[in-house]
Scaffold this motif. Sequence first.
Motif, short mmCIF file in Angstrom:
data_model
loop_
_atom_site.label_atom_id
_atom_site.label_comp_id
_atom_site.label_asym_id
_atom_site.label_seq_id
_atom_site.Cartn_x
_atom_site.Cartn_y
_atom_site.Cartn_z
N GLY A 156 0.77 -1.16 -0.20
CA GLY A 156 0.15 -0.11 -0.13
C GLY A 156 0.88 1.40 0.16
N ASP A 182 -3.76 1.04 -3.78
CA ASP A 182 -4.86 1.41 -2.67
C ASP A 182 -5.59 0.40 -2.03
OD1 ASP A 182 -6.95 1.02 -4.47
OD2 ASP A 182 -7.14 3.35 -4.88
N LEU A 201 -1.45 2.04 -8.05
CA LEU A 201 -0.95 3.66 -7.80
C LEU A 201 0.19 3.96 -8.45
CD1 LEU A 201 -1.97 3.99 -4.12
CD2 LEU A 201 -3.27 4.81 -6.19
#
Length: 144
Positions: free
Chosen positions: A81, A105, A111
Amino acid sequence: AVVLRHKGNHVISVAPDTPVSEVAQVLERRRIGAVLVLEEHGHVLGIISERDIVRALATRAGGIEGMTAEALMTREVVMVGPDTPVEAALQIMDEGYFRHLPVVDAKGDLLGLVSVRDLVRHTLAQQKHAVESLTEYVTRTYMH
């Protein structure tokens, strides 16, 4: 997240049906070590690295002609994350013997992708800043 802000979140990827020879060209042209294999909606299906291609060349009697990214990719992709500390990400990579980590995420949306090089650069920059700050403090405190 700090590393991605500095590096950017653009990810080089291929589709699962991309020929391995084309994957190798992408790796060479972009001077990168791995690409993510994404489905059409951007979900991570796997990752394929230079090492995967070399291993296949060395171990497959028929070579890799006609093979696709999906055939050689690692399917069990370890992901982190955006709040994963750099040290933890480096440890995950070291223990797993790989050099790239997708960052996703809470919903699993991609991401970005970080490499060992990205994380080491970040760590070195932090250490340099800490040394400069300490040097400035010592100079200011004890030299005046």
